[in-house]
Design an enzyme around this catalytic site. Structure first.
Site, PDB file in Angstrom:
ATOM      1  N   TYR A 104      -1.248  -0.395  10.810  1.00  0.00           N
ATOM      2  CA  TYR A 104      -1.571  -1.056   9.538  1.00  0.00           C
ATOM      3  C   TYR A 104      -0.437  -0.857   8.534  1.00  0.00           C
ATOM      4  O   TYR A 104       0.042  -1.809   7.898  1.00  0.00           O
ATOM      5  CB  TYR A 104      -2.894  -0.495   8.975  1.00  0.00           C
ATOM      6  CG  TYR A 104      -3.119  -0.837   7.520  1.00  0.00           C
ATOM      7  CD1 TYR A 104      -3.384  -2.147   7.121  1.00  0.00           C
ATOM      8  CD2 TYR A 104      -3.058   0.150   6.521  1.00  0.00           C
ATOM      9  CE1 TYR A 104      -3.571  -2.465   5.784  1.00  0.00           C
ATOM     10  CE2 TYR A 104      -3.250  -0.157   5.194  1.00  0.00           C
ATOM     11  CZ  TYR A 104      -3.504  -1.469   4.822  1.00  0.00           C
ATOM     12  OH  TYR A 104      -3.677  -1.777   3.497  1.00  0.00           O
TER      13      TYR A 104
ATOM     14  N   SER B 244       0.842  -1.204   0.000  1.00  0.00           N
ATOM     15  CA  SER B 244       0.000   0.000   0.000  1.00  0.00           C
ATOM     16  C   SER B 244       0.871   1.246   0.000  1.00  0.00           C
ATOM     17  O   SER B 244       1.990   1.247   0.552  1.00  0.00           O
ATOM     18  CB  SER B 244      -0.869  -0.015   1.266  1.00  0.00           C
ATOM     19  OG  SER B 244      -1.484   1.241   1.459  1.00  0.00           O
TER      20      SER B 244
ATOM     21  N   LYS C 249       2.346  -3.597   6.653  1.00  0.00           N
ATOM     22  CA  LYS C 249       2.645  -3.721   5.217  1.00  0.00           C
ATOM     23  C   LYS C 249       4.143  -3.599   4.972  1.00  0.00           C
ATOM     24  O   LYS C 249       4.720  -4.337   4.174  1.00  0.00           O
ATOM     25  CB  LYS C 249       1.881  -2.652   4.429  1.00  0.00           C
ATOM     26  CG  LYS C 249       0.375  -2.882   4.360  1.00  0.00           C
ATOM     27  CD  LYS C 249       0.054  -4.113   3.536  1.00  0.00           C
ATOM     28  CE  LYS C 249      -1.435  -4.399   3.483  1.00  0.00           C
ATOM     29  NZ  LYS C 249      -1.749  -5.678   2.848  1.00  0.00           N
TER      30      LYS C 249
HETATM   31  P1  NAD Z   1     -11.007  -6.727   1.617  1.00  0.00           P
HETATM   32  O1  NAD Z   1     -11.182  -6.658   3.084  1.00  0.00           O
HETATM   33  O2  NAD Z   1     -12.197  -6.550   0.761  1.00  0.00           O
HETATM   34  O3  NAD Z   1     -10.277  -8.088   1.206  1.00  0.00           O
HETATM   35  C1  NAD Z   1      -9.435  -8.793   2.091  1.00  0.00           C
HETATM   36  C2  NAD Z   1      -9.929 -10.225   2.120  1.00  0.00           C
HETATM   37  O4  NAD Z   1      -9.110 -10.974   3.026  1.00  0.00           O
HETATM   38  C3  NAD Z   1     -11.369 -10.359   2.615  1.00  0.00           C
HETATM   39  O5  NAD Z   1     -12.101 -11.133   1.704  1.00  0.00           O
HETATM   40  C4  NAD Z   1     -11.241 -11.035   3.968  1.00  0.00           C
HETATM   41  O6  NAD Z   1     -12.362 -11.857   4.265  1.00  0.00           O
HETATM   42  C5  NAD Z   1      -9.953 -11.808   3.798  1.00  0.00           C
HETATM   43  N1  NAD Z   1      -9.249 -12.094   5.047  1.00  0.00           N
HETATM   44  C6  NAD Z   1      -9.037 -11.259   6.092  1.00  0.00           C
HETATM   45  N2  NAD Z   1      -8.355 -11.882   7.051  1.00  0.00           N
HETATM   46  C7  NAD Z   1      -8.118 -13.142   6.608  1.00  0.00           C
HETATM   47  C8  NAD Z   1      -7.471 -14.275   7.160  1.00  0.00           C
HETATM   48  N3  NAD Z   1      -6.913 -14.247   8.386  1.00  0.00           N
HETATM   49  N4  NAD Z   1      -7.425 -15.418   6.435  1.00  0.00           N
HETATM   50  C9  NAD Z   1      -7.991 -15.474   5.213  1.00  0.00           C
HETATM   51  N5  NAD Z   1      -8.627 -14.434   4.645  1.00  0.00           N
HETATM   52  C10 NAD Z   1      -8.687 -13.286   5.337  1.00  0.00           C
HETATM   53  O7  NAD Z   1      -9.883  -5.649   1.243  1.00  0.00           O
HETATM   54  P2  NAD Z   1      -9.406  -5.126  -0.181  1.00  0.00           P
HETATM   55  O8  NAD Z   1      -9.750  -3.697  -0.271  1.00  0.00           O
HETATM   56  O9  NAD Z   1      -9.822  -6.055  -1.245  1.00  0.00           O
HETATM   57  O10 NAD Z   1      -7.824  -5.222   0.057  1.00  0.00           O
HETATM   58  C11 NAD Z   1      -7.081  -6.345  -0.366  1.00  0.00           C
HETATM   59  C12 NAD Z   1      -5.635  -6.143   0.037  1.00  0.00           C
HETATM   60  O11 NAD Z   1      -5.148  -4.933  -0.541  1.00  0.00           O
HETATM   61  C13 NAD Z   1      -5.417  -6.005   1.554  1.00  0.00           C
HETATM   62  O12 NAD Z   1      -4.227  -6.674   1.876  1.00  0.00           O
HETATM   63  C14 NAD Z   1      -5.264  -4.515   1.752  1.00  0.00           C
HETATM   64  O13 NAD Z   1      -4.462  -4.215   2.859  1.00  0.00           O
HETATM   65  C15 NAD Z   1      -4.585  -4.109   0.453  1.00  0.00           C
HETATM   66  N6  NAD Z   1      -4.833  -2.701   0.108  1.00  0.00           N
HETATM   67  C16 NAD Z   1      -6.110  -2.244  -0.008  1.00  0.00           C
HETATM   68  C17 NAD Z   1      -6.333  -0.893  -0.332  1.00  0.00           C
HETATM   69  C18 NAD Z   1      -7.738  -0.342  -0.423  1.00  0.00           C
HETATM   70  O14 NAD Z   1      -7.884   0.889  -0.349  1.00  0.00           O
HETATM   71  N7  NAD Z   1      -8.769  -1.147  -0.604  1.00  0.00           N
HETATM   72  C19 NAD Z   1      -5.242  -0.047  -0.551  1.00  0.00           C
HETATM   73  C20 NAD Z   1      -3.959  -0.557  -0.423  1.00  0.00           C
HETATM   74  C21 NAD Z   1      -3.754  -1.894  -0.102  1.00  0.00           C
HETATM   75  C1  WQD Z   2      -9.279  10.107   0.751  1.00  0.00           C
HETATM   76  C2  WQD Z   2      -9.514  11.616   0.889  1.00  0.00           C
HETATM   77  C3  WQD Z   2      -9.707  12.337   3.162  1.00  0.00           C
HETATM   78  C4  WQD Z   2     -13.447  10.274   4.089  1.00  0.00           C
HETATM   79  C5  WQD Z   2      -6.483   5.265   2.839  1.00  0.00           C
HETATM   80  C6  WQD Z   2      -5.369   4.501   3.461  1.00  0.00           C
HETATM   81  C7  WQD Z   2      -4.478   3.929   2.390  1.00  0.00           C
HETATM   82  C8  WQD Z   2      -5.258   3.077   1.423  1.00  0.00           C
HETATM   83  C9  WQD Z   2      -6.403   3.844   0.878  1.00  0.00           C
HETATM   84  C10 WQD Z   2      -5.137   0.798   2.335  1.00  0.00           C
HETATM   85  C11 WQD Z   2      -8.703  12.250   2.016  1.00  0.00           C
HETATM   86  C12 WQD Z   2     -11.007  12.559   2.424  1.00  0.00           C
HETATM   87  C13 WQD Z   2     -12.319  10.753   3.444  1.00  0.00           C
HETATM   88  C14 WQD Z   2     -14.474  11.185   4.463  1.00  0.00           C
HETATM   89  C15 WQD Z   2     -13.182  12.964   3.487  1.00  0.00           C
HETATM   90  N1  WQD Z   2      -5.783   1.883   2.040  1.00  0.00           N
HETATM   91  N2  WQD Z   2     -12.192  12.074   3.135  1.00  0.00           N
HETATM   92  N3  WQD Z   2     -14.301  12.510   4.131  1.00  0.00           N
HETATM   93  O1  WQD Z   2      -6.654   8.294   3.561  1.00  0.00           O
HETATM   94  O2  WQD Z   2      -6.059   8.627   1.108  1.00  0.00           O
HETATM   95  O3  WQD Z   2      -5.963   6.368   2.117  1.00  0.00           O
HETATM   96  O4  WQD Z   2      -7.176   4.365   1.958  1.00  0.00           O
HETATM   97  O5  WQD Z   2      -3.993   0.510   2.220  1.00  0.00           O
HETATM   98  O6  WQD Z   2      -3.518   3.165   2.986  1.00  0.00           O
HETATM   99  O7  WQD Z   2      -4.627   5.357   4.293  1.00  0.00           O
HETATM  100  O8  WQD Z   2      -8.150   7.375   1.716  1.00  0.00           O
HETATM  101  O9  WQD Z   2     -10.577   7.355   1.250  1.00  0.00           O
HETATM  102  O10 WQD Z   2      -9.809   7.639   3.640  1.00  0.00           O
HETATM  103  O11 WQD Z   2      -9.457   9.504   2.031  1.00  0.00           O
HETATM  104  O12 WQD Z   2     -13.084  14.162   3.213  1.00  0.00           O
HETATM  105  O13 WQD Z   2     -15.496  10.818   5.058  1.00  0.00           O
HETATM  106  O14 WQD Z   2     -10.886  11.808   1.234  1.00  0.00           O
HETATM  107  O15 WQD Z   2      -9.462  13.398   4.058  1.00  0.00           O
HETATM  108  O16 WQD Z   2      -8.342  13.543   1.593  1.00  0.00           O
HETATM  109  P1  WQD Z   2      -6.677   7.790   2.185  1.00  0.00           P
HETATM  110  P2  WQD Z   2      -9.577   7.905   2.197  1.00  0.00           P
END
Ligand code: NAD
Ligand code: WQD
Length: 343
Positions: free
Chosen positions: A155, A131, A159
């Protein structure tokens, strides 16, 4: 000419938001897909719909990645796994500060168990969901992969630690290959409207919150900060369509075919969109107003975070295709068709 057998990919967390979209792209590209998910944040309905969209079956195991014997059985049942894509884990920044031990256990120990099972099964190719959170408060934007990594919450540290573990493991065993994808802000949904993001409870992230506000499930959006040094005063982020993001995993798999070692790579659109731009794009595609107020800045937020995507273009041969309007249109189609998500 001999037909090459389809490669089998093990997808942990494949029932989740990004995982389900990646399963669609894998199946459409001809891969065999094995999903492991404990359904902590997902349901099997997403996988049923993946099969419906693609017209192809996948294998599903309700298994926790911390459960080593169960994970070993999955590897034993599929002796020809080519590579693993590791999505499974916990991902809420705020929650990670209130239950850090749980985050370290599921994310870091979970990854370690997975790597050990892979080693035991002789599977040495990995694509890992990292991430942009690993950068913490980057000093420049666009952010290159060479920027300092200094995550500001548990978190993000999970990562970064997993990245270190994978890098150390690749260094210790030269047969190991890994691509660690640092996602920026994935939004949107599959254009079919059948799969999308289905957050449980109050959404943490902007895009699902905006959708739920339009649907009347939330009273109004609070925009965190209207006085940033950006064009309209609201925060700027690198929103990327989840289908583009899913396709980056296929590009990473192709790279694993011939490139040794370990590579970290940003995955973003490379374009900065402001919070208000996203709100207005959602109003445009839905034909409805978003009720919002400008509130105080959220602690820890930056004015602008955008990916430098040159490495992804150079090393993976991949770049995002979809603009904000398409992300919002697809997200809105999913929301309209599924106002209660998968339930
Ligand atoms: P999500 O929660 O929809 O998907 C994660 C999946 O992992 C879920 O289906 C959950 O049931 C499963 N899971 C959780 N714990 C588990 C365990 N112990 N064993 C087996 N399965 C388990 O999240 P997502 O948005 O699809 O994210 C997927 C990956 O990408 C995550 O690792 C997340 O950290 C990373 N990521 C997400 C974002 C985002 O904004 N969505 C951004 C950056 C990185
Ligand atoms: C985006 C923008 C907020 C909610 C996070 C994690 C990052 C990744 C993606 C997992 C910002 C603004 C938000 C609200 C708002 N996830 N906002 N009102 O913080 O960029 O990133 O999610 O790895 O690691 O940190 O995403 O969607 O929370 O915010 O104004 O109710 O929207 O301030 O500018 P962010 P976000």
């Amino acid at each position: 000419m001999a037909v090459k057998p389809a490669q089998t990919i093990l997808v942990t967390g494949g029932a989740g938001f990004i995982g389900s979209h990646t399963c669609v792209e894998l199946l459409l590209a001809g891969y065999e897909v094995v999903v492991v998910d404990n359904l902590a944040n997902a349901s099997t309905e997403s996988l049923r719909r993946v099969e419906h969209i693609t017209g192809r079956p996948l294998h599903f195991y309700e298994v926790d990645i911390l459960d080593r014997p169960a994970l070993e059985e999955v590897f034993a049942a599929h002796p020809r796994i080519y590579a693993v894509i590791h999505f499974a884990g916990l991902k809420a920044v705020g929650e990670s500060a209130s239950m850090p031990l749980r985050y370290y256990e599921v994310n870091v120990v979970g990854a370690q168990v997975l790597l050990q099972c892979m080693d035991a099964a002789g599977v040495k190719r990995l694509v890992f969901s990292s991430s942009a959170v690993v950068y913490g408060l980057p000093e420049t934007s666009p952010v290159p992969e060479t920027a300092a990594t200094n995550p500001t919450n548990p978190y993000g540290r999970t990562k970064l630690f997993i990245e270190h573990i994978i890098r150390d493991h690749c260094a210790a065993d030269r047969n190991w290959q890994a691509v660690m994808l640092r996602y920026f802000n994935p939004i949107g949904a599959h254009p079919s409207g059948e799969i999308g993001e289905d957050p449980r409870g109050v959404p943490n992230n902007l895009a699902p919150y905006v959708c739920q506000t339009i649907l009347g499930l939330r009273e109004k959006l609070r925009i965190f900060g209207g006085d940033y040094a950006t064009a309209d005063g609201t925060g700027v982020r690198d929103f990327i369509h989840v289908v583009d993001l899913a396709k980056s995993h296929l590009a990473a798999l192709r790279r694993l075919e011939d490139a040794p070692g370990c590579l970290e790579c940003n995955v973003g659109s490379g374009v900065g969109y402001s919070v208000l731009e996203l709100v207005h794009a959602m109003e445009h595609v839905s034909g409805k107003k978003v009720r919002y107020e400008i509130a105080a800045r959220r602690p820890g937020d930056l004015a602008c975070v955008v990916a430098d995507t040159r490495r992804a273009e150079r090393e993976l041969g991949w770049r995002a295709q979809h603009d904000l309007e398409t992300m919002c249109r697809d997200m809105w189609r999913w929301q309209q068709k599924n106002p209660q998500g998968y339930s």
